[in-house]
Design a protein around this motif. Structure first.
Motif, PDB file in Angstrom:
ATOM      1  N   TYR A   9     -35.987  18.303 -21.382  1.00  0.00           N
ATOM      2  CA  TYR A   9     -35.860  19.684 -21.851  1.00  0.00           C
ATOM      3  C   TYR A   9     -35.777  19.802 -23.372  1.00  0.00           C
ATOM      4  O   TYR A   9     -35.864  20.895 -23.906  1.00  0.00           O
ATOM      5  CB  TYR A   9     -34.647  20.347 -21.201  1.00  0.00           C
ATOM      6  N   ALA A  10     -35.661  18.704 -24.067  1.00  0.00           N
ATOM      7  CA  ALA A  10     -35.618  18.744 -25.532  1.00  0.00           C
ATOM      8  C   ALA A  10     -37.012  18.859 -26.145  1.00  0.00           C
ATOM      9  O   ALA A  10     -37.144  19.096 -27.347  1.00  0.00           O
ATOM     10  CB  ALA A  10     -34.917  17.495 -26.063  1.00  0.00           C
ATOM     11  N   ILE A  11     -38.047  18.711 -25.338  1.00  0.00           N
ATOM     12  CA  ILE A  11     -39.412  18.712 -25.865  1.00  0.00           C
ATOM     13  C   ILE A  11     -39.776  20.011 -26.586  1.00  0.00           C
ATOM     14  O   ILE A  11     -40.348  19.959 -27.672  1.00  0.00           O
ATOM     15  CB  ILE A  11     -40.430  18.358 -24.765  1.00  0.00           C
ATOM     16  N   PRO A  12     -39.472  21.190 -26.046  1.00  0.00           N
ATOM     17  CA  PRO A  12     -39.831  22.410 -26.792  1.00  0.00           C
ATOM     18  C   PRO A  12     -39.235  22.445 -28.202  1.00  0.00           C
ATOM     19  O   PRO A  12     -39.925  22.817 -29.159  1.00  0.00           O
ATOM     20  CB  PRO A  12     -39.281  23.543 -25.922  1.00  0.00           C
ATOM     21  N   PRO A  15     -49.555   6.543 -20.719  1.00  0.00           N
ATOM     22  CA  PRO A  15     -48.715   7.388 -19.879  1.00  0.00           C
ATOM     23  C   PRO A  15     -48.660   8.820 -20.397  1.00  0.00           C
ATOM     24  O   PRO A  15     -49.037   9.109 -21.532  1.00  0.00           O
ATOM     25  CB  PRO A  15     -47.338   6.724 -20.004  1.00  0.00           C
ATOM     26  N   GLY A  16     -48.159   9.705 -19.539  1.00  0.00           N
ATOM     27  CA  GLY A  16     -47.854  11.063 -19.974  1.00  0.00           C
ATOM     28  C   GLY A  16     -46.537  11.019 -20.742  1.00  0.00           C
ATOM     29  O   GLY A  16     -46.243  10.045 -21.423  1.00  0.00           O
ATOM     30  N   GLY A  17     -45.722  12.046 -20.602  1.00  0.00           N
ATOM     31  CA  GLY A  17     -44.446  12.095 -21.317  1.00  0.00           C
ATOM     32  C   GLY A  17     -43.465  11.056 -20.799  1.00  0.00           C
ATOM     33  O   GLY A  17     -43.332  10.855 -19.591  1.00  0.00           O
ATOM     34  N   LEU A  18     -42.767  10.394 -21.707  1.00  0.00           N
ATOM     35  CA  LEU A  18     -41.778   9.384 -21.331  1.00  0.00           C
ATOM     36  C   LEU A  18     -40.369   9.964 -21.426  1.00  0.00           C
ATOM     37  O   LEU A  18     -40.046  10.664 -22.391  1.00  0.00           O
ATOM     38  CB  LEU A  18     -41.893   8.165 -22.239  1.00  0.00           C
ATOM     39  N   VAL A  19     -39.562   9.683 -20.421  1.00  0.00           N
ATOM     40  CA  VAL A  19     -38.188  10.184 -20.381  1.00  0.00           C
ATOM     41  C   VAL A  19     -37.240   9.061 -20.002  1.00  0.00           C
ATOM     42  O   VAL A  19     -37.641   8.069 -19.388  1.00  0.00           O
ATOM     43  CB  VAL A  19     -38.029  11.352 -19.372  1.00  0.00           C
ATOM     44  N   GLU A  20     -35.987   9.231 -20.381  1.00  0.00           N
ATOM     45  CA  GLU A  20     -34.952   8.285 -19.968  1.00  0.00           C
ATOM     46  C   GLU A  20     -34.479   8.694 -18.584  1.00  0.00           C
ATOM     47  O   GLU A  20     -33.839   9.725 -18.416  1.00  0.00           O
ATOM     48  CB  GLU A  20     -33.805   8.291 -20.973  1.00  0.00           C
ATOM     49  N   ASP A  21     -34.832   7.898 -17.608  1.00  0.00           N
ATOM     50  CA  ASP A  21     -34.492   8.176 -16.219  1.00  0.00           C
ATOM     51  C   ASP A  21     -34.544   6.860 -15.469  1.00  0.00           C
ATOM     52  O   ASP A  21     -34.985   5.841 -15.998  1.00  0.00           O
ATOM     53  CB  ASP A  21     -35.487   9.186 -15.640  1.00  0.00           C
ATOM     54  N   LYS A  22     -34.123   6.873 -14.217  1.00  0.00           N
ATOM     55  CA  LYS A  22     -34.161   5.661 -13.407  1.00  0.00           C
ATOM     56  C   LYS A  22     -35.587   5.398 -12.918  1.00  0.00           C
ATOM     57  O   LYS A  22     -36.467   6.250 -13.012  1.00  0.00           O
ATOM     58  CB  LYS A  22     -33.200   5.800 -12.226  1.00  0.00           C
ATOM     59  N   HIS A  23     -35.776   4.224 -12.393  1.00  0.00           N
ATOM     60  CA  HIS A  23     -37.067   3.816 -11.837  1.00  0.00           C
ATOM     61  C   HIS A  23     -37.304   4.579 -10.541  1.00  0.00           C
ATOM     62  O   HIS A  23     -36.487   4.558  -9.630  1.00  0.00           O
ATOM     63  CB  HIS A  23     -37.034   2.299 -11.594  1.00  0.00           C
ATOM     64  N   LEU A  74     -41.221  20.101 -30.344  1.00  0.00           N
ATOM     65  CA  LEU A  74     -42.521  20.678 -30.679  1.00  0.00           C
ATOM     66  C   LEU A  74     -42.391  21.668 -31.836  1.00  0.00           C
ATOM     67  O   LEU A  74     -43.189  21.644 -32.774  1.00  0.00           O
ATOM     68  CB  LEU A  74     -43.131  21.382 -29.466  1.00  0.00           C
ATOM     69  N   VAL A  75     -41.382  22.523 -31.765  1.00  0.00           N
ATOM     70  CA  VAL A  75     -41.167  23.507 -32.835  1.00  0.00           C
ATOM     71  C   VAL A  75     -40.884  22.790 -34.156  1.00  0.00           C
ATOM     72  O   VAL A  75     -41.452  23.125 -35.196  1.00  0.00           O
ATOM     73  CB  VAL A  75     -40.018  24.481 -32.473  1.00  0.00           C
ATOM     74  N   LYS A  76     -40.024  21.806 -34.127  1.00  0.00           N
ATOM     75  CA  LYS A  76     -39.695  21.043 -35.340  1.00  0.00           C
ATOM     76  C   LYS A  76     -40.940  20.351 -35.895  1.00  0.00           C
ATOM     77  O   LYS A  76     -41.213  20.396 -37.104  1.00  0.00           O
ATOM     78  CB  LYS A  76     -38.612  20.019 -35.017  1.00  0.00           C
ATOM     79  N   GLY A  77     -41.710  19.725 -35.016  1.00  0.00           N
ATOM     80  CA  GLY A  77     -42.921  19.033 -35.451  1.00  0.00           C
ATOM     81  C   GLY A  77     -43.946  19.985 -36.045  1.00  0.00           C
ATOM     82  O   GLY A  77     -44.560  19.697 -37.072  1.00  0.00           O
ATOM     83  N   LEU A  78     -44.152  21.131 -35.399  1.00  0.00           N
ATOM     84  CA  LEU A  78     -45.103  22.112 -35.919  1.00  0.00           C
ATOM     85  C   LEU A  78     -44.634  22.686 -37.250  1.00  0.00           C
ATOM     86  O   LEU A  78     -45.434  22.904 -38.157  1.00  0.00           O
ATOM     87  CB  LEU A  78     -45.317  23.241 -34.909  1.00  0.00           C
ATOM     88  N   THR A  79     -43.332  22.906 -37.369  1.00  0.00           N
ATOM     89  CA  THR A  79     -42.781  23.429 -38.622  1.00  0.00           C
ATOM     90  C   THR A  79     -43.060  22.466 -39.763  1.00  0.00           C
ATOM     91  O   THR A  79     -43.557  22.863 -40.824  1.00  0.00           O
ATOM     92  CB  THR A  79     -41.263  23.675 -38.490  1.00  0.00           C
ATOM     93  N   PHE A  80     -42.768  21.197 -39.568  1.00  0.00           N
ATOM     94  CA  PHE A  80     -42.988  20.216 -40.632  1.00  0.00           C
ATOM     95  C   PHE A  80     -44.472  19.930 -40.859  1.00  0.00           C
ATOM     96  O   PHE A  80     -44.874  19.551 -41.950  1.00  0.00           O
ATOM     97  CB  PHE A  80     -42.221  18.929 -40.369  1.00  0.00           C
TER      98      PHE A  80
END
Length: 164
Positions: free
Chosen positions: A139-142, A81-89, A145-151
């Motif tokens: 919307y938390a993805i950016p 799959p692409g990006g997974l999010v918590e949402d309804k079916h 991404l910043v946190k992941g790139l930093t580490f």
């Protein structure tokens, strides 16, 4: 570890009963690991994902390579799959061409069940589209991404953090 455990368990079944019909493994992967899918999107986005979450994608790619070593006797479907999010079916549709940008966990689960019931997708990267608009965007993805790139590029910063 999971891929190895699955292979060992199925090898045990195969050795105990060579005629046993082994189950098809529905392996949760990522569209980011399938060249056919990620080539259709922006290269910079793929680079960001692969570097920010390099440990997750590295482990996943390693597990898939390990499973592929047993391709002659093991049936695996790669759910990508692409990006997974918590949402309804919202409704899903199986797709072998282009993943949905974002997909709910409920749609992913329904798609995995459909693949298991239909069969015939062995060693293919199956992705999912959504049937109706409205899957929310994470919307938390950016920030992730910043946190992941930093580490990734400055791993010593983690030493100074009190919690992860």
């Amino acid at each position: 570890d999971t891929a190895q455990s699955i292979v060992v368990a199925l090898m045990d079944i195969r050795m105990t009963n060579p005629d046993a019909k082994l189950p098809t493994i529905i392996w949760l992967s990522s569209a980011s690991l399938n060249e056919k899918y990620h080539k259709k999107g922006p290269a910079i986005l793929h680079w960001l994902l692969m570097n920010a979450f390099n440990h997750v994608y590295g482990d996943l790619a390693h597990a898939e390579r390990y499973l592929a070593l047993h391709k002659k006797w093991l049936n695996v479907v790669l759910m990508q799959p692409g990006g997974l999010v918590e949402d309804k079916h919202h409704g899903h549709e199986l797709n072998l061409e282009k993943p949905a940008d974002f997909l709910s966990y409920a749609d992913l689960a329904a798609g995995m069940i459909e693949v298991a019931e239909k069969g015939g997708y062995d060693w293919q990267g199956v992705t999912l589209g959504v049937k109706s608009k409205g899957t929310k965007i994470e919307y938390a993805i950016p920030g992730r991404l910043v946190k992941g790139l930093t580490f990734h590029y400055f791993p010593w910063i983690a030493y100074f953090r009190r919690s992860y």
